[in-house]
Every structure is written in structure tokens, then in C-alpha cells.
Design a protein around this motif. Sequence first.
Motif, mmCIF file in Angstrom:
data_model
loop_
_atom_site.group_PDB
_atom_site.id
_atom_site.type_symbol
_atom_site.label_atom_id
_atom_site.label_comp_id
_atom_site.label_asym_id
_atom_site.label_seq_id
_atom_site.Cartn_x
_atom_site.Cartn_y
_atom_site.Cartn_z
ATOM 1 N N LEU A 86 -20.997 -31.043 -26.653
ATOM 2 C CA LEU A 86 -21.573 -31.792 -25.541
ATOM 3 C C LEU A 86 -23.061 -31.481 -25.394
ATOM 4 C CD1 LEU A 86 -18.745 -31.274 -22.872
ATOM 5 C CD2 LEU A 86 -19.073 -33.235 -24.393
ATOM 6 N N ARG A 87 -23.716 -31.176 -26.488
ATOM 7 C CA ARG A 87 -25.111 -30.721 -26.432
ATOM 8 C C ARG A 87 -26.050 -31.763 -25.825
ATOM 9 N NH1 ARG A 87 -23.545 -31.573 -31.584
ATOM 10 N NH2 ARG A 87 -24.698 -33.049 -32.885
ATOM 11 N N HIS A 88 -25.698 -33.057 -25.944
ATOM 12 C CA HIS A 88 -26.548 -34.097 -25.355
ATOM 13 C C HIS A 88 -26.549 -34.033 -23.833
ATOM 14 C CE1 HIS A 88 -22.458 -35.571 -25.602
ATOM 15 N NE2 HIS A 88 -22.729 -36.445 -24.662
ATOM 16 N N LEU A 89 -25.584 -33.313 -23.235
ATOM 17 C CA LEU A 89 -25.551 -33.123 -21.789
ATOM 18 C C LEU A 89 -26.328 -31.877 -21.368
ATOM 19 C CD1 LEU A 89 -21.770 -33.897 -21.044
ATOM 20 C CD2 LEU A 89 -23.722 -35.465 -20.895
ATOM 21 N N GLU A 90 -26.937 -31.204 -22.344
ATOM 22 C CA GLU A 90 -27.698 -29.972 -22.106
ATOM 23 C C GLU A 90 -26.895 -28.972 -21.265
ATOM 24 O OE1 GLU A 90 -32.030 -30.225 -21.694
ATOM 25 O OE2 GLU A 90 -31.715 -32.360 -21.260
ATOM 26 N N PRO A 91 -25.689 -28.639 -21.701
ATOM 27 C CA PRO A 91 -24.798 -27.811 -20.882
ATOM 28 C C PRO A 91 -25.334 -26.396 -20.655
ATOM 29 C CG PRO A 91 -23.937 -28.029 -23.100
ATOM 30 C CD PRO A 91 -25.094 -28.979 -23.003
ATOM 31 N N ARG A 92 -24.951 -25.837 -19.526
ATOM 32 C CA ARG A 92 -25.305 -24.473 -19.158
ATOM 33 C C ARG A 92 -24.034 -23.731 -18.760
ATOM 34 N NH1 ARG A 92 -29.320 -26.369 -21.084
ATOM 35 N NH2 ARG A 92 -31.473 -26.209 -20.296
ATOM 36 N N LEU A 110 -19.004 -24.793 -16.831
ATOM 37 C CA LEU A 110 -20.239 -25.331 -17.390
ATOM 38 C C LEU A 110 -20.878 -26.307 -16.406
ATOM 39 C CD1 LEU A 110 -19.012 -26.201 -21.024
ATOM 40 C CD2 LEU A 110 -20.361 -24.201 -20.352
ATOM 41 N N HIS A 111 -22.194 -26.386 -16.469
ATOM 42 C CA HIS A 111 -22.926 -27.455 -15.793
ATOM 43 C C HIS A 111 -23.471 -28.388 -16.859
ATOM 44 C CE1 HIS A 111 -23.948 -25.053 -11.859
ATOM 45 N NE2 HIS A 111 -22.657 -25.249 -12.029
ATOM 46 N N GLY A 112 -23.315 -29.696 -16.649
ATOM 47 C CA GLY A 112 -23.863 -30.698 -17.550
ATOM 48 C C GLY A 112 -24.692 -31.689 -16.751
ATOM 49 N N PHE A 113 -25.485 -32.500 -17.459
ATOM 50 C CA PHE A 113 -26.431 -33.378 -16.786
ATOM 51 C C PHE A 113 -26.378 -34.768 -17.416
ATOM 52 C CE2 PHE A 113 -27.637 -28.985 -16.900
ATOM 53 C CZ PHE A 113 -27.785 -28.690 -15.553
ATOM 54 N N GLU A 119 -19.922 -42.148 -17.290
ATOM 55 C CA GLU A 119 -20.217 -42.203 -18.721
ATOM 56 C C GLU A 119 -19.656 -40.987 -19.448
ATOM 57 O OE1 GLU A 119 -24.604 -40.603 -19.593
ATOM 58 O OE2 GLU A 119 -24.580 -42.105 -17.999
ATOM 59 N N VAL A 120 -19.597 -39.848 -18.776
ATOM 60 C CA VAL A 120 -19.036 -38.650 -19.391
ATOM 61 C C VAL A 120 -17.515 -38.783 -19.506
ATOM 62 C CG1 VAL A 120 -18.864 -36.134 -19.274
ATOM 63 C CG2 VAL A 120 -20.919 -37.281 -18.428
ATOM 64 N N ILE A 121 -16.888 -39.323 -18.461
ATOM 65 C CA ILE A 121 -15.438 -39.551 -18.506
ATOM 66 C C ILE A 121 -15.087 -40.496 -19.650
ATOM 67 C CG2 ILE A 121 -13.483 -40.556 -17.267
ATOM 68 C CD1 ILE A 121 -14.802 -39.646 -14.662
ATOM 69 N N LEU A 163 -16.278 -28.729 -16.116
ATOM 70 C CA LEU A 163 -17.627 -29.223 -16.371
ATOM 71 C C LEU A 163 -18.140 -29.960 -15.137
ATOM 72 C CD1 LEU A 163 -19.998 -29.879 -18.358
ATOM 73 C CD2 LEU A 163 -18.672 -31.902 -19.036
ATOM 74 N N THR A 164 -19.096 -29.373 -14.448
ATOM 75 C CA THR A 164 -19.684 -29.994 -13.269
ATOM 76 C C THR A 164 -20.854 -30.868 -13.705
ATOM 77 O OG1 THR A 164 -19.059 -28.048 -11.967
ATOM 78 C CG2 THR A 164 -20.637 -29.567 -10.978
ATOM 79 N N ILE A 165 -20.854 -32.121 -13.282
ATOM 80 C CA ILE A 165 -21.857 -33.084 -13.724
ATOM 81 C C ILE A 165 -22.916 -33.301 -12.634
ATOM 82 C CG2 ILE A 165 -22.281 -35.413 -14.576
ATOM 83 C CD1 ILE A 165 -20.648 -33.696 -16.482
ATOM 84 N N PHE A 166 -24.146 -32.893 -12.951
ATOM 85 C CA PHE A 166 -25.282 -33.081 -12.060
ATOM 86 C C PHE A 166 -26.126 -34.251 -12.556
ATOM 87 C CE2 PHE A 166 -24.038 -28.727 -11.426
ATOM 88 C CZ PHE A 166 -24.309 -28.462 -10.091
ATOM 89 N N PRO A 167 -26.945 -34.827 -11.683
ATOM 90 C CA PRO A 167 -27.904 -35.833 -12.151
ATOM 91 C C PRO A 167 -28.849 -35.218 -13.184
ATOM 92 C CG PRO A 167 -27.761 -35.796 -9.747
ATOM 93 C CD PRO A 167 -27.013 -34.600 -10.235
ATOM 94 N N LEU A 168 -29.546 -36.061 -13.919
ATOM 95 C CA LEU A 168 -30.429 -35.575 -14.981
ATOM 96 C C LEU A 168 -31.462 -34.586 -14.466
ATOM 97 C CD1 LEU A 168 -30.981 -38.876 -16.999
ATOM 98 C CD2 LEU A 168 -29.587 -36.904 -17.675
ATOM 99 N N ASP A 169 -31.996 -34.829 -13.277
ATOM 100 C CA ASP A 169 -33.014 -33.918 -12.755
ATOM 101 C C ASP A 169 -32.417 -32.664 -12.125
ATOM 102 O OD1 ASP A 169 -31.928 -34.976 -10.471
ATOM 103 O OD2 ASP A 169 -33.812 -35.712 -9.625
#
Length: 210
Positions: A86-92, A110-113, A119-121, A163-169
Motif C-alpha cells: 500500500l506504498r501509494h497511500l504513504e502508510p505510517r 497503520l495510518h494511510g492517506f 477508493e481504498v475500499i 488502516l485508518t484513512i486520513f485526507p491527503l494533507d
Amino acid sequence: MPAPSRVRQELAQEAARIMLDDGIRDFGLAKRKAAEHLGVDARHEMPGNLEIQDAAIERSRLFADADSQAAYRSRLAAALVVMERLRHLEPRLVGPLLQGLVESQPLINLHGFAETVEEVILELGERGIHCETGEHRYRSRQGREQRVPFLAFRGPDDTDVELTIFPLDGIRQAPPSPVDGRPMARAARHEVERMLEDAAQSAGLSAAAD
């Protein structure tokens, strides 16, 4: 600042044990269970979340053995696999695993963006990964509540991934930690790789010493 009382220390240690052994993430629930187990009035001065986290870290170190160390390395490796896919989500990586804690429940946080959680689902579904959805609530220092969606699914080596999904910013500012209210610690993939290398090196040194 006066030293914490003996009862307060015992409550912190028992709450830490409950969180590690029972996989409880709710500090308040762990405190109440600790008070019940020790037969202490719940109105007694309770330890803070940071005291409990420190006790959990200390307990994890004290009771570390070859099996728990191997489990820790295995979970870090599983986290890296997910982070790479999931590297395109810049996971942390966040949570207890980042702190070096090995809980009874093999959970990777993990946190993803992304622009949208939908779109992730959709992407996970196209990969044949079924996920459950939920929502985390974070409260800022100003008292404002932020609701952030998360996806739960099975990861490698019998792990569970949240995986918690945050906005891009959202990558610019981590949400407040439930422990001390400061921005939550996050680790990028290269940092997790270094953690795994350090853990493997420590295991090698321990085996050589034996």
C-alpha cells in the motif's frame, strides 16, 4: 512533584498487564478492571495514561523472551509487507507495535492517506481483500472532535490490520495521542525497516551471549 503512591503504581502495573494480555486499548476500561482486580475503590487516585504506557513498556521489556522477541520481529515484518503493498497511500506505523510492545492480539495499526476512503475500499476489494469499516474519534486540544474512518482486514502471518484513512494533507499533522495529547508518533516504511534490523541484530547478540 511527589512520587506516586504504591497503590497508584500497582494500578498502573495491573492496567498495563490487562492491556497487554487482554488486548484492551481503552485506558479507562483497563483502569477500571485494574481497580476491580486489586480491590481498590474506583474513586481512588488513578494513574494517568502515560504512567500506564510506561508500565506496559517496562513490563514488555522485563518479560521479553525468545518467543516474544520473535513475535515482535514477525509483526514488524508483516507490517512492512502491508506497507509495501500500500506504498501509494504513504502508510505510517502507529500504536503499540511502534512502541515495541507485543500484545496478545497480533494487531498492526497503520495510518494511510487518500482522497477518499471509498477508493481504498474499492482497491482492496479488487485485490480480494474483504475489510470491515469503522470510525475513530480524536479530540483536539481545542476540544473539537474529528471522526476518521478505518478499515480492518486480515494481514500476513495471521495478523489483523487496522488502516485508518486520513485526507491527503493529514500526513502533515498526526492526530493527538490518547496517552498524552501530543501528536501521535508515526513511522514511515524506512523507519520500520530499521526497527526490524535493530530487533534482528539484538536477537543475534542475545543468541551469541547464550
